[in-house]
Design a protein around this motif. Structure first.
Motif, PDB file in Angstrom:
ATOM      1  N   ALA A  31      41.303  76.910  65.365  1.00 56.82           N
ATOM      2  CA  ALA A  31      43.477  78.063  65.498  1.00 56.82           C
ATOM      3  C   ALA A  31      43.764  78.057  67.172  1.00 56.82           C
ATOM      4  O   ALA A  31      44.286  78.543  67.426  1.00 56.82           O
ATOM      5  CB  ALA A  31      42.933  79.030  65.465  1.00 56.82           C
ATOM      6  N   HIS A  34      47.017  76.203  66.971  1.00 59.71           N
ATOM      7  CA  HIS A  34      47.479  77.724  65.800  1.00 59.71           C
ATOM      8  C   HIS A  34      47.825  79.069  66.723  1.00 59.71           C
ATOM      9  O   HIS A  34      49.423  79.112  67.179  1.00 59.71           O
ATOM     10  CB  HIS A  34      47.182  78.676  64.977  1.00 59.71           C
ATOM     11  N   ASP A  38      51.669  78.930  68.968  1.00 57.40           N
ATOM     12  CA  ASP A  38      52.836  80.423  68.356  1.00 57.40           C
ATOM     13  C   ASP A  38      53.228  80.929  69.372  1.00 57.40           C
ATOM     14  O   ASP A  38      54.242  81.402  69.923  1.00 57.40           O
ATOM     15  CB  ASP A  38      51.871  82.072  67.874  1.00 57.40           C
ATOM     16  N   LEU A  69      53.585  71.275  63.923  1.00 57.80           N
ATOM     17  CA  LEU A  69      52.939  72.681  63.573  1.00 57.80           C
ATOM     18  C   LEU A  69      54.091  74.132  64.099  1.00 57.80           C
ATOM     19  O   LEU A  69      54.047  74.768  63.743  1.00 57.80           O
ATOM     20  CB  LEU A  69      51.706  72.652  64.824  1.00 57.80           C
ATOM     21  N   LYS A  73      55.803  76.902  62.709  1.00 58.21           N
ATOM     22  CA  LYS A  73      55.249  78.482  63.453  1.00 58.21           C
ATOM     23  C   LYS A  73      56.478  79.468  63.644  1.00 58.21           C
ATOM     24  O   LYS A  73      56.869  80.130  63.692  1.00 58.21           O
ATOM     25  CB  LYS A  73      54.997  78.464  64.519  1.00 58.21           C
TER      26      LYS A  73
END
Length: 182
Positions: A31, A34, A38, A69, A73
């Protein structure tokens, strides 16, 4: 309204504090990307005119970038109305931008175009060369600017591993290790 980052796994929370260098290493599926995506979307949504570059050593197309990605998000955080997603970049609130580039395409002269950017995120940083790091680090120098690195360690001799995981901890660096359980 600030983006809620309470769902970010605890291992990545130290990266939420202001620091010159933010680094996350670990295996596939941990992650890292990710978490940084974020953070990127939250920064862009909360800071008018935010400018960032997402970098890989070699990037032949946007399919190899973090663009998809980031787009996901932006939608997941419910802020798509504040961004303009274009073919080759993402325009951020207040006239900012997120761009996507390969370091191998830069020279000492061309890298100057990144001066004034707030964040440079080096994804798959294990492939970055010492030369690329030497070009990038002094270029991203706006007040409060940050350099982010995410990578899957391969060799201790990789430039990013030498920078963050050998010897004494670097001043101004937050480094975390994650795995698929995180």
């Amino acid at each position: 309204m600030p983006i809620d980052l309470s769902g970010v796994p605890p291992v990545f929370r130290p990266l939420m504090k202001k620091s010159r260098y933010k680094a996350a290493h670990g295996g596939r599926g941990s992650a890292k990307s990710h978490a940084f995506a974020d953070f990127m979307v939250a920064n862009a949504a909360d800071n008018s005119g935010f400018r960032a570059v997402c970098i890989r050593e070699v990037q032949k197309s946007l399919k190899e970038s973090a663009k998809r990605l980031l787009e996901d998000k932006i939608r997941a955080h419910g802020v798509a109305d504040r961004f303009e997603i274009l073919n080759d970049q993402i325009k951020t609130p207040g006239g900012g931008v997120i761009i996507f580039q390969g370091m191998q395409d830069h020279t000492a002269e061309s890298i100057k175009s990144l001066e004034g950017f707030h964040v440079a995120w080096a994804e798959e940083a294990q492939t970055m060369t010492s030369r690329s790091l030497e070009l990038l680090r002094p270029t991203i120098r706006a007040p409060g600017s940050e350099l982010w690195f995410s990578w899957n360690p391969r060799l201790q001799s990789d430039a990013v591993d030498k920078l963050f995981r050998s010897g004494e901890p670097m001043d101004g660096a937050v480094v975390v290790q994650s795995n698929w359980r995180d």
